[in-house]
Structure formats: structure tokens, C-alpha cells
Design a protein around this motif. Structure first.
Motif, PDB file in Angstrom:
ATOM      1  N   ALA A 784       0.830  -1.202   0.000  1.00  0.00           N
ATOM      2  CA  ALA A 784       0.000   0.000   0.000  1.00  0.00           C
ATOM      3  C   ALA A 784       0.866   1.254   0.000  1.00  0.00           C
ATOM      4  O   ALA A 784       0.547   2.246  -0.672  1.00  0.00           O
ATOM      5  CB  ALA A 784      -0.935  -0.009   1.201  1.00  0.00           C
ATOM      6  N   SER A 785       1.973   1.229   0.739  1.00  0.00           N
ATOM      7  CA  SER A 785       2.861   2.397   0.759  1.00  0.00           C
ATOM      8  C   SER A 785       3.468   2.638  -0.613  1.00  0.00           C
ATOM      9  O   SER A 785       3.632   3.784  -1.045  1.00  0.00           O
ATOM     10  CB  SER A 785       3.957   2.213   1.811  1.00  0.00           C
ATOM     11  OG  SER A 785       4.863   1.182   1.442  1.00  0.00           O
ATOM     12  N   LYS A 786       3.786   1.565  -1.332  1.00  0.00           N
ATOM     13  CA  LYS A 786       4.354   1.726  -2.676  1.00  0.00           C
ATOM     14  C   LYS A 786       3.312   2.290  -3.639  1.00  0.00           C
ATOM     15  O   LYS A 786       3.646   3.079  -4.531  1.00  0.00           O
ATOM     16  CB  LYS A 786       4.885   0.392  -3.186  1.00  0.00           C
ATOM     17  CG  LYS A 786       6.167  -0.056  -2.497  1.00  0.00           C
ATOM     18  CD  LYS A 786       6.689  -1.362  -3.074  1.00  0.00           C
ATOM     19  CE  LYS A 786       8.027  -1.733  -2.440  1.00  0.00           C
ATOM     20  NZ  LYS A 786       8.573  -3.003  -2.988  1.00  0.00           N
ATOM     21  N   GLY A 787       2.043   1.886  -3.469  1.00  0.00           N
ATOM     22  CA  GLY A 787       0.995   2.452  -4.295  1.00  0.00           C
ATOM     23  C   GLY A 787       0.854   3.948  -4.075  1.00  0.00           C
ATOM     24  O   GLY A 787       0.746   4.733  -5.025  1.00  0.00           O
ATOM     25  N   LEU A 788       0.863   4.378  -2.805  1.00  0.00           N
ATOM     26  CA  LEU A 788       0.763   5.810  -2.495  1.00  0.00           C
ATOM     27  C   LEU A 788       2.014   6.555  -2.953  1.00  0.00           C
ATOM     28  O   LEU A 788       1.933   7.697  -3.424  1.00  0.00           O
ATOM     29  CB  LEU A 788       0.552   6.009  -1.005  1.00  0.00           C
ATOM     30  CG  LEU A 788      -0.888   5.900  -0.505  1.00  0.00           C
ATOM     31  CD1 LEU A 788      -0.929   6.036   1.008  1.00  0.00           C
ATOM     32  CD2 LEU A 788      -1.772   6.964  -1.147  1.00  0.00           C
ATOM     33  N   ILE A 800      -3.007  13.371  -5.320  1.00  0.00           N
ATOM     34  CA  ILE A 800      -3.318  13.291  -3.891  1.00  0.00           C
ATOM     35  C   ILE A 800      -4.609  12.498  -3.712  1.00  0.00           C
ATOM     36  O   ILE A 800      -5.636  12.810  -4.320  1.00  0.00           O
ATOM     37  CB  ILE A 800      -3.454  14.700  -3.290  1.00  0.00           C
ATOM     38  CG1 ILE A 800      -2.168  15.490  -3.535  1.00  0.00           C
ATOM     39  CG2 ILE A 800      -3.742  14.626  -1.800  1.00  0.00           C
ATOM     40  CD1 ILE A 800      -2.258  16.942  -3.158  1.00  0.00           C
ATOM     41  N   HIS A 801      -4.559  11.483  -2.882  1.00  0.00           N
ATOM     42  CA  HIS A 801      -5.688  10.580  -2.717  1.00  0.00           C
ATOM     43  C   HIS A 801      -6.863  11.243  -2.021  1.00  0.00           C
ATOM     44  O   HIS A 801      -7.996  11.168  -2.453  1.00  0.00           O
ATOM     45  CB  HIS A 801      -5.230   9.360  -1.906  1.00  0.00           C
ATOM     46  CG  HIS A 801      -6.228   8.250  -1.874  1.00  0.00           C
ATOM     47  ND1 HIS A 801      -7.455   8.374  -1.251  1.00  0.00           N
ATOM     48  CD2 HIS A 801      -6.189   7.002  -2.371  1.00  0.00           C
ATOM     49  CE1 HIS A 801      -8.120   7.244  -1.371  1.00  0.00           C
ATOM     50  NE2 HIS A 801      -7.362   6.392  -2.049  1.00  0.00           N
ATOM     51  N   PRO A 817      -2.232  -5.876  -1.741  1.00  0.00           N
ATOM     52  CA  PRO A 817      -3.090  -4.687  -1.620  1.00  0.00           C
ATOM     53  C   PRO A 817      -3.175  -3.860  -2.903  1.00  0.00           C
ATOM     54  O   PRO A 817      -2.241  -3.834  -3.706  1.00  0.00           O
ATOM     55  CB  PRO A 817      -2.402  -3.889  -0.518  1.00  0.00           C
ATOM     56  CG  PRO A 817      -0.950  -4.223  -0.691  1.00  0.00           C
ATOM     57  CD  PRO A 817      -0.913  -5.667  -1.131  1.00  0.00           C
ATOM     58  N   ARG A 818      -4.314  -3.205  -3.063  1.00  0.00           N
ATOM     59  CA  ARG A 818      -4.526  -2.235  -4.145  1.00  0.00           C
ATOM     60  C   ARG A 818      -5.142  -0.972  -3.540  1.00  0.00           C
ATOM     61  O   ARG A 818      -6.128  -1.046  -2.811  1.00  0.00           O
ATOM     62  CB  ARG A 818      -5.487  -2.753  -5.210  1.00  0.00           C
ATOM     63  CG  ARG A 818      -5.143  -4.086  -5.808  1.00  0.00           C
ATOM     64  CD  ARG A 818      -4.099  -3.955  -6.913  1.00  0.00           C
ATOM     65  NE  ARG A 818      -4.139  -5.126  -7.747  1.00  0.00           N
ATOM     66  CZ  ARG A 818      -3.649  -6.306  -7.423  1.00  0.00           C
ATOM     67  NH1 ARG A 818      -3.106  -6.480  -6.241  1.00  0.00           N
ATOM     68  NH2 ARG A 818      -3.714  -7.326  -8.255  1.00  0.00           N
ATOM     69  N   ILE A 819      -4.571   0.175  -3.865  1.00  0.00           N
ATOM     70  CA  ILE A 819      -5.171   1.449  -3.459  1.00  0.00           C
ATOM     71  C   ILE A 819      -6.363   1.723  -4.367  1.00  0.00           C
ATOM     72  O   ILE A 819      -6.270   1.636  -5.592  1.00  0.00           O
ATOM     73  CB  ILE A 819      -4.159   2.595  -3.579  1.00  0.00           C
ATOM     74  CG1 ILE A 819      -2.922   2.315  -2.723  1.00  0.00           C
ATOM     75  CG2 ILE A 819      -4.800   3.919  -3.177  1.00  0.00           C
ATOM     76  CD1 ILE A 819      -3.159   2.337  -1.252  1.00  0.00           C
ATOM     77  N   ALA A 820      -7.518   2.054  -3.773  1.00  0.00           N
ATOM     78  CA  ALA A 820      -8.724   2.354  -4.547  1.00  0.00           C
ATOM     79  C   ALA A 820      -9.252   3.728  -4.157  1.00  0.00           C
ATOM     80  O   ALA A 820      -8.831   4.314  -3.158  1.00  0.00           O
ATOM     81  CB  ALA A 820      -9.792   1.283  -4.296  1.00  0.00           C
ATOM     82  N   ASP A 863      -2.265  12.781   3.068  1.00  0.00           N
ATOM     83  CA  ASP A 863      -2.283  11.348   2.764  1.00  0.00           C
ATOM     84  C   ASP A 863      -1.341  10.583   3.693  1.00  0.00           C
ATOM     85  O   ASP A 863      -1.644   9.474   4.146  1.00  0.00           O
ATOM     86  CB  ASP A 863      -1.853  11.105   1.311  1.00  0.00           C
ATOM     87  CG  ASP A 863      -2.969  11.364   0.315  1.00  0.00           C
ATOM     88  OD1 ASP A 863      -4.096  11.652   0.751  1.00  0.00           O
ATOM     89  OD2 ASP A 863      -2.704  11.292  -0.892  1.00  0.00           O
ATOM     90  N   VAL A 864      -0.175  11.178   3.971  1.00  0.00           N
ATOM     91  CA  VAL A 864       0.802  10.510   4.841  1.00  0.00           C
ATOM     92  C   VAL A 864       0.207  10.306   6.227  1.00  0.00           C
ATOM     93  O   VAL A 864       0.345   9.234   6.830  1.00  0.00           O
ATOM     94  CB  VAL A 864       2.103  11.337   4.922  1.00  0.00           C
ATOM     95  CG1 VAL A 864       3.064  10.728   5.944  1.00  0.00           C
ATOM     96  CG2 VAL A 864       2.779  11.416   3.558  1.00  0.00           C
ATOM     97  N   TYR A 865      -0.486  11.330   6.745  1.00  0.00           N
ATOM     98  CA  TYR A 865      -1.135  11.201   8.059  1.00  0.00           C
ATOM     99  C   TYR A 865      -2.144  10.053   8.031  1.00  0.00           C
ATOM    100  O   TYR A 865      -2.147   9.186   8.921  1.00  0.00           O
ATOM    101  CB  TYR A 865      -1.832  12.502   8.419  1.00  0.00           C
ATOM    102  CG  TYR A 865      -2.516  12.467   9.774  1.00  0.00           C
ATOM    103  CD1 TYR A 865      -1.865  12.936  10.908  1.00  0.00           C
ATOM    104  CD2 TYR A 865      -3.806  11.967   9.921  1.00  0.00           C
ATOM    105  CE1 TYR A 865      -2.473  12.890  12.161  1.00  0.00           C
ATOM    106  CE2 TYR A 865      -4.425  11.912  11.161  1.00  0.00           C
ATOM    107  CZ  TYR A 865      -3.759  12.379  12.276  1.00  0.00           C
ATOM    108  OH  TYR A 865      -4.377  12.332  13.498  1.00  0.00           O
TER     109      TYR A 865
END
Length: 972
Positions: A784-788, A800-801, A817-820, A863-865
Motif C-alpha cells: 500500500a505504501s508503494k501504491g501511495l 493526492i488521494h 493490496p490495491r489502493i482504490a 495522505d501521509v497522516y
């Protein structure tokens, strides 16, 4: 009077003074000891010097100052690591107290009205804490001179009217608090002794009043990140002592007022991210400027040539305006110049040669202009340079040799120019180079072997040039390389086997070269490869079976000399093999049929034909049955009669009818606030998730267990189409695939890949919860971190998500995982009653960064938070909001309150995580705490987060985990 009488009188007076002194000291001592007692439990050892047994009384206490009478006049406990609730109630019993400084601690709770009784206060600093509730009125504090309340979480309406009596106020610092929106307070402009005003990010609205010109003592005026409108008032030119003016990120319009150039004491000027227009002529006389930030406005005209003569200017940001003409050639030559960003203008002429003359330059950013000439040789000696980006201009010539090997350079971006010549072996010295973008130029010769020594490289884009020769095998040493774009060159020879060692590779494009030999089987061992394009070469031999193990969104091997059978598992990539006469397949119609030596091909074809005909008959019967069934439902009839338009973003093996026919009750897997989500199984067994967005829908208000939900206007708006196009261009293993959108006048269908294991939220918190082991949780965190990271750093501008949460991290059949649901919140806000999307909070309670909730401003650090909260969920197994945290508390507060000892930290780790993995879980918790730092500037980038998570990988050796002893003291 006799001498004895005089002595007696003196003795009596002295005794009286000592007695009064003792009474005062005793009273003040008790107040201070009460303060210590209230803070003792949460701050052991901090106030050790505050003891009743001390020889000198309270005047010897650390941080305490007394007057000649022994009365306490000052308490300075700033930056002492204090936490908990401060006992304000008894504070005003210190009758002589003039100064109270509690800044930069972690104090919490409300501030009571009793503070109004501290009538002698001149200095009050409660800034940078975690207080709650409104701030009390200060009408009795008429002697107050300094008031610091910035970044302390006060909320509600600020008591502006209570400041009417504070005529002595010199400093007013209230910024970075979620106060109720209010027009520029009239009370401020009556405080004529003010020298410093800090009201940024505390919801000031309306226009800057003309009476601001009455504050002639003002040195610093900061009202950024607010809702200011109108123009910069002409009266501001009266503030001839002003040295800092910051009003960035507002809605200001108009020009710099006439006479603005008279503010010659200005050293810091920031009016960026507004709608200012006109030229910069009023700024030509501001010779004392150190920093000038004017980016993201509508400014026109030329950059004044006088800027090249400024002796103190060290950074200049003018990007995203409409500026024309040349950049002053003397710019930066007289000061320790370290930064310029004048990108996205219409500037012409050459690059100034002396911006790094003083050896301090860190960034040259001149993208997207009309610059001409070559790169000055002087930049080859700029050893401090970190970013050199001049893409999309009309620059020519060769690159200075030593520029390739600058020791601190992180980005070299020369794309879309007319550069020529080679990349030299000097590049081996660029040990920190992460991005090399040379695309669309005329670079030539061979790529040097030394490129393999640049181990920090993550992105190499050298496509559309004139490179030749063989691809160096040393490229396999680039373990962190994620994108390699080499298409449209003259490379020859074979593809080196060593490229299979680039384990982070996601995108590989070598199309349109003269590569020969076989496709290396090692490509099949690249675990994150997402797109592979080797088309238009001279490759021969068989397609390696190892490619079958890849999960590719793009595969193109067309127009080569490949032969043999196409692996069955690759047959879904129908158009990927055209132009290879030697290839055959039993399923791809455009290729020759594979016939075996026993002559049974005819029998096989007949058998397959029968199967197909039988399937068609069955399918026809099923369609008739479904049609009759749908005719009984009004909604289904509506779908069939609507006029649909399909836009595909990936190779599809289905039609819009396949999707529309599957929108029925038995396929429903989730309901959201504005639409339903369906699971669709195609004829070939492939599963999809389809989101039906109805026009009557409203905004999502709860966790979604499968896919993101959109607002009613998105299906019809041009902005929706543009945003979906952006989403469709994203190609990453850890970002959910969007196959197509199917739209009508009244609704939309979005077709995604189906995630059989639902969301991370499901796995952790619902009835679907699975006993996720730590290794699986770690892999989810890393993926998930790599996706972000890809969203934040994989584009020219960050994606920005805005709504990172565990329910938007979906899991495939292997729990990958997949970011959606990325990017959609922005549209949802932009269409919400016409409000500016930057001023409306999107997200989910428990995940929203503090500054976003206060100011509605958003950047990558929000997003990081939110991702830090997700990491806390993975470690603790708890939801972001739980009753046990207490009222108005969340998981971040709860974790913070349990960092007192190693034992208390271990207690918050999910009991389902095995004992042997707990130290590893603490490492991830440490990353989570860094991500959720209250101040955005203290949070790491997602790129750093990925590195920290990689460093926290559990050792996996025959089921035994080996980890080092961890220190649980974590600084946020």
C-alpha cells in the motif's frame, strides 16, 4: 528621637518587610507546588527542582523568575515536554505574574475563564500545544503585549471584542487554529502598537481593510491559508517598516497597488496561489528581498531586469503564471542564490549563467517555457545542485560533461528539447540520482556501462532519442529501478538477462529499436512488472513461458520475428502478438492455428466448434431468460433503454452489454450513499466489480467494503471524465485497475478489477475478519505504501488521494493490496454546490489530518497522516475510532497516550500477532507515529515511508523471526 529608638524602628520595619516577603514567597510557593503536583504523573522528573525543601524558595525553581520582593513574575516552561492538563485555575493567585510561557509542549484540555484574572500579564505564550475548546475572553488583560496562541487546537469563535482594551499589544499570533470563520477583525486595526500579526490558517475571510495602513509599526503581516478576497489595499504602502508580507493561498485579485515598491524594507514577500494579475514593475525597487514567492497567479509581462541586481535574493518562485521575455542574466550572481522555479510560463532567451556562482544552488526548475541556447558550463561545477529540470523548452547543444556526475543531484530532467551528444561515464559519480529523464531529444552514442553504478536510480526515461549500440548489462545492478523507458531509439543486440535482477521494475518499454535475439526468460521473475512493451524490434525465438507468471496490464510483443506457440495464459492479450508470422495459437484468431503432428487438429477444431455452438445456444437461452426477468424490474428496463457510451482504458474481453446485463439484485455486493456495487462474472470466468452511480445519489458517508462511491454529478460532468482519464492512466501493481467507464445522461458505470478478499477494513474489523499474520500485515503495509508513493512521486504533479483509509485498500486473492478510490474526492468536492474544492473537507473521520480539518487545505502530507492511521490499525487491530479512546479521541491520541514505557507499548500490539513478531510490529508503529506528527512538516514523504517500512522487514527464516531489541522512545 534617640539612636536606640531609630534602631528599633529600623529593626521593626526590616522585620515587617521580611515577614511580608515570607508571606508572599509562601503563597507563591504553594501555587507552584500545586502546578507541579498536577503535572507530576505524566511528566516525572521535569520539575524536580520545584521542591519545598529548596534553600532559596520558588525563586530558585527552574524556569521561574522573581522580582526584588521575591514575588514570582515569570514562568517559562516552554519546550519541556510537558503533557496533560495545566492547572490554570490557581495560576492567577500569583499576584505579580507578568509572563507565562508554555509553548511547544503537549498540554491539553480547555483553558478556563480564570485566565482573565491574571491582570498583570504582559506575555502569554500557549502556542504549539493540544488544547481544546474555545479560548476565553481577555477583557481584563489590558497590559498584555505578547499573545502567542498559534497551533494549539483552540476552536470555536475567538473573542475578538475582548481585545479592545489590549492597546499595548505588540505581537498577536493566533494562526493554525480551527477558529470559526470570521471577517478580518476590526479590533486588530485599532491596536496601533502591533509589530507582528500571524493569522494564517485560522479562517479569516473577507477583504483586508484599508485601515491596515494605520498599523505603521507593523514589521510582519501573515494571513496565509485563509479565505481573503478582494485586492491588496493601496493603504498597505503606508507600512514602511514592513519586512515580511505573506498572504499566500487566498483568493486575492487585482494588481500590486501603486506605490508598493516604496516598501523597500521587505525581505520576505509571498503572495503565491492567488489570482493576482498585472506585471511586476512595482517590485523592481524591493532591493532587500531575500525570498520572493509569486507562483500560481495570473501575472504577465517581463521579469524586471533589476532582479538580476538584487544583492540578497536567494530564492525565487514564479511558476504557473503568464510571464514573458528573458530571465535577467545577472540573476543570483550577487547572493547565495539557492533556488529558482519559473516553470510553466512563456519565458524566452537563455538560462542565466551565474545562479550557482556562490556555490549554494540547490534547484534549477525552468520547465515548460520557450527558453533557447545551451546549458551554461558553469552548472557543471555546481556541487550543491539537487534538481536540474529544464524540460519542454527549445534548448540545444551538448550537456556539460561534469553535470552528469554532480554528487548531490537527485533529478536530471532535460526532456523535450533538442539536446545532442552522449551521456558520459561521469554519471557514475551521481550517487544520489533518482530520476534521469532525457526523452524526446537527439542524444546519441551508446549508453555508458557506468549507469549501473548509479544505484539510487528509480526512473530512467531516455526514449525518443538516437541512442545506439547494446544495452549495457550493468543495468541489472539497479535494484530500485521502477521505470525504464527506452523506446524509439537505435539500440541493437540482445536484451541483457541481467535486467531480470531489477526487482522493483514496474514499467519496461524497449519498443521501436533494433533489438535481436530471444526474450530473456528472466523477465518473468520480475515480481512488480506491470507493463512490458518490446514491440517493433527484431526479436526471435519462442515467447518464454515464464511471462505467464506476470500480472500485466499491458503486454505488447507485436512486429517482431517471434515463433512457436503463444502460452495459453497470455492469450487474453489479443493484439499483443500481431506482426509475428511465426507465432501460432489455438485461441487467438488473428494468429495461425497451432497444428500438432498427430493430425488431430481437425478433430480438435470440430470439438471446439461444437463446444462453442453449444455455448452460444446456452448463452442465447440465458440471455432470453435474463431479459424476461429484467423486464419485470423497472430499474433494469431503464438501464437497457438508456443510451450508453463506453470509454475503455485497458484491453477488454467484454462488451457494455455484458456489464449492463449483470446489474441485477443477485449480483449486488455492496451499497453506498450514491450507488451500488455489483460483482460481475464474465463468460470466461473473469470477475469484475461494477459500480452503478445513480443521479439521485448523495455523498458517501460510511465505510465502503468494496469500491469507491461517487457523487451524482460526476457521471455527466466534463471534470468527471477528465479525472477518470487520469485514473485510467495510472499503471501500478498496488493501484486498482479501472477498465472502463460506461456513461449515460443520468448515471455511470465504472468497471474495476474484482478484489475477492474485500478491503483491509473488512479483514481487520468486520464479520469477515481474518486472522492476518504479521508477515501478511507487513506485506500489505509495504504494498500500500508503494501504491501511495507512486501516486505522490510518479507524476509531474502529485496525485493526492484525499481519502486514504483501510476500506480503500483492497485485497486480491493473495492478500496483495490495491489502493482504490484515489482522486475522486476532489471531484466530489468541486461539484458540491460550486464550492472551491480546496475549501471543503473530504475524507473519513479518524483519518483526517489535523491541519486539513482546520483549514480545508490539502497536500501529500494529509495522505501521509491517513496512511499512518492505517499502519496503526495493522499493528493494534483496532479501528480509528473506538469508545475506549474517550470522547473526541481517536487511535492517534490513544497510541500517543500509551508510549510511556516499553511495556505499555507492547500492550497495544494486537494480541493476534505472535510474540516473535511483536518487535517487528513496533518498528512499523514507529513509522506510523512519524506519519501522524501533528505538524505536516515533520511527517516524512511517502518515498521515505516506503524505505522505512522496507528497513522494518521481518526476517523470514524457517518460520523463525530474528529482530534486534527496539527502543520504544519515539519522537514525533
Amino acid at each position: 528621637m534617640s539612636p536606640s529608638s531609630r534602631n528599633f524602628g529600623f529593626f521593626f520595619f526590616f522585620s515587617l518587610v521580611v515577614s511580608l516577603f515570607s508571606i508572599v514567597s509562601s503563597s507563591d510557593l504553594q501555587v507552584l507546588l500545586n502546578i507541579k503536583s498536577s503535572l507530576l504523573d505524566s511528566n516525572p522528573g521535569v520539575l524536580d527542582s520545584w521542591s519545598s525543601s529548596g534553600a532559596g524558595g520558588p525563586c530558585t525553581f527552574s524556569g521561574v523568575t522573581c522580582n526584588s520582593n521575591g514575588s514570582v513574575t515569570e514562568i517559562d516552561l516552554s519546550r519541556r515536554g510537558l503533557s496533560g492538563k495545566f492547572p490554570f485555575a490557581s495560576l492567577c493567585d500569583l499576584m505579580s505574574l507578568e509572563k507565562l510561557s508554555l509553548g511547544f509542549n503537549s498540554l491539553s484540555g480547555p483553558v478556563p475563564r480564570d485566565m482573565n484574572n491574571c491582570t498583570k500579564l504582559k506575555y502569554l505564550d500557549l502556542g504549539n500545544n493540544f488544547f481544546s475548546g474555545p479560548f476565553p475572553e481577555l477583557s481584563s488583560l489590558s497590559q498584555l503585549q505578547y499573545l502567542y496562541l498559534n497551533n494549539s487546537a483552540f476552536s470555536g469563535a475567538f473573542p475578538w471584542k475582548s481585545l479592545q482594551n489590549a492597546k499595548e499589544l505588540v505581537v498577536l499570533s493566533l494562526g493554525d487554529n480551527p477558529f470559526d470563520a470570521t471577517p478580518f477583525p476590526e479590533e486588530i486595526v485599532s491596536m496601533t502598537k502591533l509589530t507582528w500579526i500571524y493569522l494564517s490558517n485560522c479562517s479569516i475571510t473577507g477583504e483586508i481593510p484599508p485601515k491596515i495602513g494605520d498599523l505603521t509599526e507593523l514589521r510582519s503581516l501573515e494571513i496565509s491559508d485563509s479565505f481573503l478576497t478582494g485586492v491588496i489595499p493601496p493603504e498597505i504602502v503606508k507600512l514602511n517598516k514592513l519586512w515580511r508580507l505573506e498572504v499566500y493561498n487566498n483568493n486575492l485579485t487585482g494588481k500590486f497597488p501603486p506605490g508598493f515598491g516604496a516598501l523597500t524594507n521587505l525581505t520576505y514577500l509571498d503572495t503565491s496561489t492567488n489570482s493576482l494579475e498585472g506585471d511586476l514593475s512595482e517590485l523592481r525597487s524591493l532591493t532587500n528581498l531575500i525570498s520572493l514567492q509569486l507562483f500560481e497567479n495570473r501575472l504577465t509581462g517581463e521579469i524586471p531586469p533589476e532582479f538580476g541586481e538584487f544583492k540578497f535574493l536567494v530564492n525565487l518562485s514564479l511558476y504557473t503564471n503568464k510571464l514573458t521575455g528573458p530571465i535577467p542574466q545577472g540573476l543570483g550572481s550577487l547572493a547565495d542564490f539557492d533556488f529558482i522555479d519559473a516553470s510553466e510560463n512563456q519565458l524566452t532567451g537563455p538560462i542565466p549563467p551565474d545562479m550557482c556562482k556562490r556555490g549554494k544552488m540547490k534547484a534549477v526548475l525552468l520547465l515548460q517555457n520557450k527558453l533557447t541556447g545551451s546549458i551554461p558550463e558553469t552548472y557543471a561545477n555546481c556541487l550543491t545542485l539537487e534538481r536540474f529540470r529544464v524540460s519542454n523548452n527549445s534548448l540545444t547543444g551538448t550537456v556539460p560533461v561534469r553535470l552528469w556526475g554532480l554528487p548531490k543531484v537527485e533529478i536530471i530532467d532535460l526532456a523535450m528539447n533538442n539536446f545532442e551528444g552522449p551521456v558520459t561515464g561521469e554519471i557514475k559519480n551521481a550517487k544520489t540520482l533518482g530520476t534521469l529523464n532525457l526523452a524526446f531529444n537527439k542524444f546519441s552514442d551508446e549508453l555508458p556501462d557506468e549507469i549501473g553504478d548509479v544505484e539510487a536510480l528509480t526512473k530512467v526515461e531516455i526514449n525518443d532519442n538516437r541512442f545506439s549500440g547494446e544495452i549495457p548489462s550493468s543495468i541489472g545492478k539497479l535494484k530500485g529501478l521502477s521505470s525504464l523507458m527506452m523506446q524509439s531509439n537505435g539500440f541493437s543486440g540482445s536484451i541483457p538477462d541481467s535486467i531480470g535482477k531489477c526487482s522493483a521494475l514496474s514499467d519496461l518499454n524497449m519498443a521501436e529499436n533494433s533489438l535481436s535475439g530471444e526474450i530473456p526468460h528472466t523477465l518473468g521473475s520480475l515480481p512488480t512488472l506491470n507493463a512490458l512493451n518490446l514491440s517493433d524490434n527484431k526479436l526471435s525465438g519462442r515467447i518464454p513461458d515464464s511471462l505467464s507468471s506476470l500480472r500485466l496490464s499491458l503486454l505488447d510483443l507485436s512486429n517482431n520475428r517471434l515463433s512457436g506457440r503463444v502460452p495459453l495464459s497470455l492469450s487474453s492479450y489479443n493484439g499483443s502478438f500481431n506482426g509475428n508470422p511465426g507465432l501460432c495459437s489455438t485461441t487467438i484468431k488473428s494468429l495461425n492455428r497451432c497444428i500438432n503432428s498427430t493430425g488431430s487438429g481437425r478433430v480438435t477444431r470440430i470439438f471446439v466448434t461444437c463446444i462453442v455452438l453449444g455455448s452460444l445456444i446456452l448463452l442465447a437461452s440465458l440471455v432470453c431468460f435474463l431479459y424476461l426477468k429484467k423486464s419485470e424490474k423497472k430499474e433494469m428496463r431503464t438501464l437497457r433503454h438508456e443510451s450508453w457510451s463506453i470509454k475503455s482504458f485497458r484491453k477488454m474481453s467484454f462488451t457494455e452489454d455484458d456489464i449492463i446485463d449483470s446489474i441485477k439484485e443477485e449480483n449486488l455486493i455492496g451499497r453506498g450513499g450514491c450507488g451500488d456495487v455489483y460483482r460481475v462474472v464474465l463468460g470466461d470466468g473473469k470477475e469484475l466489480a461494477v459500480k452503478h452511480i445513480r443521479s439521485s445519489s448523495s455523498t458517501e458517508k460510511s465505510f465502503s467494503s468494496t469500491m469507491p462511491i461517487l457523487s451524482e454529478k460526476e457521471g455527466r460532468s466534463k471534470e468527471f471524465e477528465t479525472e477518470v482519464q487520469t485514473l485510467s492512466s495510472i499503471r501500478h501493481l498496488n493501484v486498482v485497475k479501472l477498465y472502463c467507464s460506461i456513461t449515460s445522461d443520468d448515471s455511470s458505470l465504472l468497471v474495476y478489477e474484482y478484489m475477492p478478499n474485500g478491503s483491509l477494513y473488512d479483514m481487520l474489523h468486520t464479520c469477515k475478519k481474518s486472522n492476518l499474520g504479521w508477515e501478511t500485515r507487513y506485506d500489505i503495509a509495504l504494498g500500500a505504501s508503494k501504491g501511495l508513493e507512486y501516486l505522490h512521486h510518479g507524476y509531474e504533479r502529485p496525485v493526492i488521494h484525499r481519502d486514504v483509509k483501510s476500506s480503500n485498500i483492497l485485497l486480491d486473492e493473495s492478500f496483495k493490496p490495491r489502493i482504490a478510490d484515489f482522486g475522486l474526492a476532489k471531484i466530489l468536492q468541486a461539484n458540491n454546490g460550486g464550492l472551491d474544492s480546496t475549501h471543503v473537507v473530504a475524507g473519513t473521520y479518524g483519518y483526517i489530518a489535523p491541519e486539513y480539518g482546520y483549514s480545508s487545505k490539502v497536500n501529500e502530507k494529509c495522505d501521509v497522516y491517513s496512511f499512518g492511521v492505517v499502519l496503526m490499525e495493522l499493528v493494534t487491530g483496532k479501528k480509528p475510532i473506538e469508545a475506549e479512546y474517550g470522547e473526541s479521541k481517536d487511535i492517534v491520541n490513544w497510541v500517543s497516550n500509551n508510549l510511556k514505557s516499553k511495556e505499555s507499548v507492547m500492550e497495544i500490539v494486537d494480541k493476534k500477532i505472535g510474540e516473535m513478531y511483536r518487535e517487528d510490529a513496533i518498528k512499523i508503529l514507529r513509522v506510523a507515529i512519524l506519519c501522524t506528527a501533528r505538524q505536516p512538516g515533520l511527517r516524512p514523504t511517502m518515498r521515505s515511508v516506503v524505505h522505512m517500512i522496507e528497513d522494518a522487514e521481518p526476517c523470514r527464516l524457517m518460520g523463525i523471526v530474528i529482530s534486534k531489541e527496539s527502543d520504544v522512545k519515539i519522537k514525533s
